[in-house]
Design a protein around this motif. Structure first.
Motif, PDB file in Angstrom:
ATOM      1  N   ASN A 326       0.876  -1.313   0.009  1.00  0.00           N
ATOM      2  CA  ASN A 326       0.039  -0.105  -0.052  1.00  0.00           C
ATOM      3  C   ASN A 326       0.685   1.177   0.029  1.00  0.00           C
ATOM      4  O   ASN A 326       0.238   2.359  -0.271  1.00  0.00           O
ATOM      5  CB  ASN A 326      -0.979   0.135   1.155  1.00  0.00           C
ATOM      6  CG  ASN A 326      -1.939  -1.050   1.275  1.00  0.00           C
ATOM      7  OD1 ASN A 326      -2.354  -1.377   0.133  1.00  0.00           O
ATOM      8  ND2 ASN A 326      -1.895  -2.067   2.425  1.00  0.00           N
ATOM      9  N   THR A 327       2.248   1.263   0.178  1.00  0.00           N
ATOM     10  CA  THR A 327       3.027   2.399   0.429  1.00  0.00           C
ATOM     11  C   THR A 327       3.802   2.549  -0.776  1.00  0.00           C
ATOM     12  O   THR A 327       4.923   3.380  -0.927  1.00  0.00           O
ATOM     13  CB  THR A 327       4.170   2.047   1.604  1.00  0.00           C
ATOM     14  OG1 THR A 327       5.027   1.111   1.346  1.00  0.00           O
ATOM     15  CG2 THR A 327       2.846   1.983   2.854  1.00  0.00           C
ATOM     16  N   ASP A 328       3.529   1.817  -2.063  1.00  0.00           N
ATOM     17  CA  ASP A 328       4.305   1.962  -3.221  1.00  0.00           C
ATOM     18  C   ASP A 328       3.962   3.225  -3.897  1.00  0.00           C
ATOM     19  O   ASP A 328       4.527   3.317  -5.072  1.00  0.00           O
ATOM     20  CB  ASP A 328       4.187   0.716  -4.113  1.00  0.00           C
ATOM     21  CG  ASP A 328       2.966   0.688  -4.798  1.00  0.00           C
ATOM     22  OD1 ASP A 328       1.947   1.425  -4.427  1.00  0.00           O
ATOM     23  OD2 ASP A 328       2.616  -0.086  -5.816  1.00  0.00           O
ATOM     24  N   GLY A 329       2.858   4.149  -3.445  1.00  0.00           N
ATOM     25  CA  GLY A 329       2.669   5.258  -4.392  1.00  0.00           C
ATOM     26  C   GLY A 329       1.370   5.099  -5.125  1.00  0.00           C
ATOM     27  O   GLY A 329       1.098   6.139  -5.493  1.00  0.00           O
ATOM     28  N   ARG A 330       0.767   3.896  -5.185  1.00  0.00           N
ATOM     29  CA  ARG A 330      -0.389   3.824  -5.759  1.00  0.00           C
ATOM     30  C   ARG A 330      -1.562   3.401  -4.726  1.00  0.00           C
ATOM     31  O   ARG A 330      -2.760   3.073  -5.514  1.00  0.00           O
ATOM     32  CB  ARG A 330      -0.041   2.600  -6.816  1.00  0.00           C
ATOM     33  CG  ARG A 330       0.712   3.181  -8.089  1.00  0.00           C
ATOM     34  CD  ARG A 330       0.770   2.113  -9.271  1.00  0.00           C
ATOM     35  NE  ARG A 330       1.627   2.631 -10.065  1.00  0.00           N
ATOM     36  CZ  ARG A 330       2.075   1.935 -11.154  1.00  0.00           C
ATOM     37  NH1 ARG A 330       1.966   0.687 -11.233  1.00  0.00           N
ATOM     38  NH2 ARG A 330       2.738   2.357 -12.197  1.00  0.00           N
ATOM     39  N   GLY A 331      -1.026   2.971  -3.653  1.00  0.00           N
ATOM     40  CA  GLY A 331      -2.175   2.494  -2.544  1.00  0.00           C
ATOM     41  C   GLY A 331      -2.353   3.564  -1.651  1.00  0.00           C
ATOM     42  O   GLY A 331      -2.429   4.826  -1.804  1.00  0.00           O
ATOM     43  N   ASP A 332      -3.238   3.211  -0.690  1.00  0.00           N
ATOM     44  CA  ASP A 332      -4.036   3.988   0.209  1.00  0.00           C
ATOM     45  C   ASP A 332      -3.312   3.560   1.799  1.00  0.00           C
ATOM     46  O   ASP A 332      -4.187   2.752   2.008  1.00  0.00           O
ATOM     47  CB  ASP A 332      -5.509   4.242   0.168  1.00  0.00           C
ATOM     48  CG  ASP A 332      -6.076   5.122   1.232  1.00  0.00           C
ATOM     49  OD1 ASP A 332      -5.251   5.830   2.102  1.00  0.00           O
ATOM     50  OD2 ASP A 332      -7.181   4.851   1.633  1.00  0.00           O
ATOM     51  N   PRO A 333      -2.119   3.741   1.987  1.00  0.00           N
ATOM     52  CA  PRO A 333      -1.547   3.253   3.234  1.00  0.00           C
ATOM     53  C   PRO A 333      -2.391   3.411   4.571  1.00  0.00           C
ATOM     54  O   PRO A 333      -2.736   4.730   4.797  1.00  0.00           O
ATOM     55  CB  PRO A 333      -0.097   3.734   3.291  1.00  0.00           C
ATOM     56  CG  PRO A 333       0.001   4.949   2.626  1.00  0.00           C
ATOM     57  CD  PRO A 333      -1.085   4.770   1.359  1.00  0.00           C
ATOM     58  N   GLY A 334      -2.620   2.453   5.384  1.00  0.00           N
ATOM     59  CA  GLY A 334      -2.999   2.716   6.748  1.00  0.00           C
ATOM     60  C   GLY A 334      -1.758   2.897   7.824  1.00  0.00           C
ATOM     61  O   GLY A 334      -0.660   3.094   7.279  1.00  0.00           O
ATOM     62  N   PRO A 335      -2.078   3.224   8.844  1.00  0.00           N
ATOM     63  CA  PRO A 335      -0.759   3.538   9.987  1.00  0.00           C
ATOM     64  C   PRO A 335       0.138   2.685  10.016  1.00  0.00           C
ATOM     65  O   PRO A 335       1.047   2.870  10.553  1.00  0.00           O
ATOM     66  CB  PRO A 335      -1.704   3.999  11.200  1.00  0.00           C
ATOM     67  CG  PRO A 335      -3.039   3.083  10.913  1.00  0.00           C
ATOM     68  CD  PRO A 335      -3.287   3.294   9.451  1.00  0.00           C
ATOM     69  N   ASP A 336      -0.124   1.278   9.652  1.00  0.00           N
ATOM     70  CA  ASP A 336       0.612   0.189  10.111  1.00  0.00           C
ATOM     71  C   ASP A 336       1.414  -0.267   8.878  1.00  0.00           C
ATOM     72  O   ASP A 336       2.094  -1.416   8.909  1.00  0.00           O
ATOM     73  CB  ASP A 336       0.017  -0.939  11.017  1.00  0.00           C
ATOM     74  CG  ASP A 336      -0.104  -0.461  12.144  1.00  0.00           C
ATOM     75  OD1 ASP A 336       0.425   0.216  12.977  1.00  0.00           O
ATOM     76  OD2 ASP A 336      -1.405  -1.079  12.774  1.00  0.00           O
ATOM     77  N   ASP A 337       1.059   0.276   7.796  1.00  0.00           N
ATOM     78  CA  ASP A 337       1.505  -0.212   6.281  1.00  0.00           C
ATOM     79  C   ASP A 337       2.920   0.161   6.122  1.00  0.00           C
ATOM     80  O   ASP A 337       3.316   1.064   6.546  1.00  0.00           O
ATOM     81  CB  ASP A 337       0.651   0.148   5.156  1.00  0.00           C
ATOM     82  CG  ASP A 337      -0.683  -0.598   5.184  1.00  0.00           C
ATOM     83  OD1 ASP A 337      -0.731  -1.754   5.547  1.00  0.00           O
ATOM     84  OD2 ASP A 337      -1.799   0.049   4.771  1.00  0.00           O
ATOM     85  N   ASP A 338       3.475  -0.925   5.490  1.00  0.00           N
ATOM     86  CA  ASP A 338       3.216  -2.108   4.742  1.00  0.00           C
ATOM     87  C   ASP A 338       3.398  -3.203   5.800  1.00  0.00           C
ATOM     88  O   ASP A 338       4.024  -3.106   6.709  1.00  0.00           O
ATOM     89  CB  ASP A 338       3.718  -2.426   3.595  1.00  0.00           C
ATOM     90  CG  ASP A 338       2.732  -1.655   2.276  1.00  0.00           C
ATOM     91  OD1 ASP A 338       1.546  -2.113   2.390  1.00  0.00           O
ATOM     92  OD2 ASP A 338       3.251  -1.155   1.645  1.00  0.00           O
ATOM     93  N   ARG A 339       2.646  -4.464   5.559  1.00  0.00           N
ATOM     94  CA  ARG A 339       2.580  -5.487   6.409  1.00  0.00           C
ATOM     95  C   ARG A 339       2.788  -6.677   5.687  1.00  0.00           C
ATOM     96  O   ARG A 339       2.471  -6.952   4.677  1.00  0.00           O
ATOM     97  CB  ARG A 339       1.325  -5.525   7.412  1.00  0.00           C
ATOM     98  CG  ARG A 339       0.978  -4.404   7.983  1.00  0.00           C
ATOM     99  CD  ARG A 339      -0.397  -4.231   8.412  1.00  0.00           C
ATOM    100  NE  ARG A 339      -1.296  -3.990   7.214  1.00  0.00           N
ATOM    101  CZ  ARG A 339      -2.528  -4.312   7.306  1.00  0.00           C
ATOM    102  NH1 ARG A 339      -3.229  -4.892   8.087  1.00  0.00           N
ATOM    103  NH2 ARG A 339      -3.360  -4.348   5.927  1.00  0.00           N
ATOM    104  N   ILE A 340       3.455  -7.824   6.609  1.00  0.00           N
ATOM    105  CA  ILE A 340       3.181  -9.050   6.269  1.00  0.00           C
ATOM    106  C   ILE A 340       1.939  -9.840   7.048  1.00  0.00           C
ATOM    107  O   ILE A 340       1.942  -9.458   8.373  1.00  0.00           O
ATOM    108  CB  ILE A 340       4.482 -10.009   6.545  1.00  0.00           C
ATOM    109  CG1 ILE A 340       5.761  -9.429   5.718  1.00  0.00           C
ATOM    110  CG2 ILE A 340       4.293 -11.510   6.274  1.00  0.00           C
ATOM    111  CD1 ILE A 340       7.030 -10.085   6.277  1.00  0.00           C
ATOM    112  N   LEU A 341       1.307 -10.287   6.381  1.00  0.00           N
ATOM    113  CA  LEU A 341      -0.047 -11.081   6.890  1.00  0.00           C
ATOM    114  C   LEU A 341       0.048 -12.441   6.755  1.00  0.00           C
ATOM    115  O   LEU A 341       0.480 -12.811   5.816  1.00  0.00           O
ATOM    116  CB  LEU A 341      -1.317 -10.399   6.139  1.00  0.00           C
ATOM    117  CG  LEU A 341      -1.520  -9.028   6.391  1.00  0.00           C
ATOM    118  CD1 LEU A 341      -2.712  -8.617   5.600  1.00  0.00           C
ATOM    119  CD2 LEU A 341      -1.871  -8.479   7.963  1.00  0.00           C
TER     120      LEU A 341
END
Length: 348
Positions: A326-341
């Motif tokens: 989500n942090t690659d410039g095209r997403g909408d990052p949340g406060p904890d992004d990015d993550r491994i799920l």
């Protein structure tokens, strides 16, 4: 707020008719209301991560823009293992795919001053000691390919994008728009279609995922342009049609059609993993992790939605790990992004 939802693999088995698979894994723990348990956060706070590589108890993550390789600890915390020298970030370029060979040596695909390159680190703890085994691969602000994976034959496979010039995919003298098969020293692998060439298949726009089923069938995910994204079975010497054809419809011209295609706004299929012949497809623009099978590739279920998913892997313990992007410039990052799920897949 992003929604992380997981559909149990056992349900996927029933829906998709996985009669050819052995012992479907049991469901993850359900919540009190009977809904599937949400994906579990393994790690957070990653910055434009691109690839996960696992060897035994070592887990490494590449960050595209910074050129950093992070190591994941047992406590879920990450530490900087180091920065790959000479990484040039721009657009979709930077530090991309990672892969371990069976002996624990690390391989990285990255963009440098003279193009994309593949480097080997005999000691993954020493990123300053790199052997560049293949370089001068076409590079641009987009379509860099970048996925690395070792096949069941022990050879290293690498996806190289067309680097913004579609003609490269049909040019036999260019390594752009190809899947390569090389030795651990970067030489053309034995039994390649052309013994002197690293090219395994051609006619690709931007392959992002490589994986194999238990019987050795090779699959690849590929970004389309405006119409169709693809899941392909990769055969040596085959031509997948780009830019003459996008999606199905090229067989009468000697091209190989995909086994599954999606509209580009529904997919942008990236990383790929296969567990017990369940094919797991990470999707960026589609913001989901899909599961389908070789027996019935036209049907699929969503194992997770609500995040741009860049990569997916199966750990030695049989757990599915998804890497959000989500942090690659095209997403909408949340406060904890990015993550491994994580979605656990118990063995047995």
């Amino acid at each position: 707020m992003k929604r992380a939802s997981v559909v149990v693999i056992a349900v996927a088995v029933a829906v998709l008719g996985l009669s050819g698979c052995t012992a479907a894994p049991p469901a993850p723990t359900a919540t009190a209301d009977g809904a599937p348990a949400p994906a579990e956060v393994v790690a957070s706070g990653l910055d434009a991560p691109w690839s996960i590589a696992v060897h035994r108890d070592t887990v490494l993550i590449s960050e595209r823009d910074s050129g950093r390789i992070l190591q994941l600890g047992a406590d879920g915390e990450t530490r900087e293992l180091g920065v790959v020298d000479g990484v040039v970030h721009g657009g979709e370029g930077g530090l991309l795919g990672l892969a371990f060979d069976s002996g624990g040596r690390l391989y990285a695909y990255s963009t440098g001053e003279s193009g994309n390159r593949i480097q080997r680190f005999d000691d993954p703890d020493d990123l300053g000691d790199a052997d560049t085994i293949l370089d001068g691969l076409p590079a641009a602000g987009n379509h860099n390919g970048g996925r690395l994976a070792f096949g069941p034959d022990g050879m290293l496979y690498a996806s190289v994008g067309d680097a913004g010039d579609p003609s490269r995919a049909q040019d036999e003298d260019s390594l752009g728009g190809k899947i390569l098969r090389i030795t651990t020293d970067g030489d053309p692998a034995p039994r390649n279609p052309d013994p002197g060439s690293p090219v395994w298949s051609m006619g690709h726009r931007n392959v992002q995922g490589l994986a194999w089923t238990a019987d050795g069938t090779m699959y690849a995910t590929e970004f389309g342009q405006d119409t169709w994204d693809e899941l392909n079975i990769i055969e040596p010497g085959a031509n997948y049609g780009w830019p003459e054809v996008e999606g199905a419809g090229g067989e009468d011209r000697g091209f190989t059609d995909p086994v599954r295609q999606w509209r580009t706004d529904e997919a942008s299929p990236s990383g790929l993993a296969i567990v017990r012949d369940v094919i797991l497809v990470a999707n960026l623009r589609g913001e989901r992790l899909r599961a389908l099978t070789a027996e019935n590739p036209q049907s699929s279920v969503d194992l997770h939605t609500g995040d741009r998913v860049r990569d997916v892997t199966v750990t030695p313990e049989g757990e599915i790990w998804m890497l959000t992007n989500n942090t690659d410039g095209r997403g909408d990052p949340g406060p904890d992004d990015d993550r491994i799920l994580r979605v656990e897949l118990p063995t047995g």
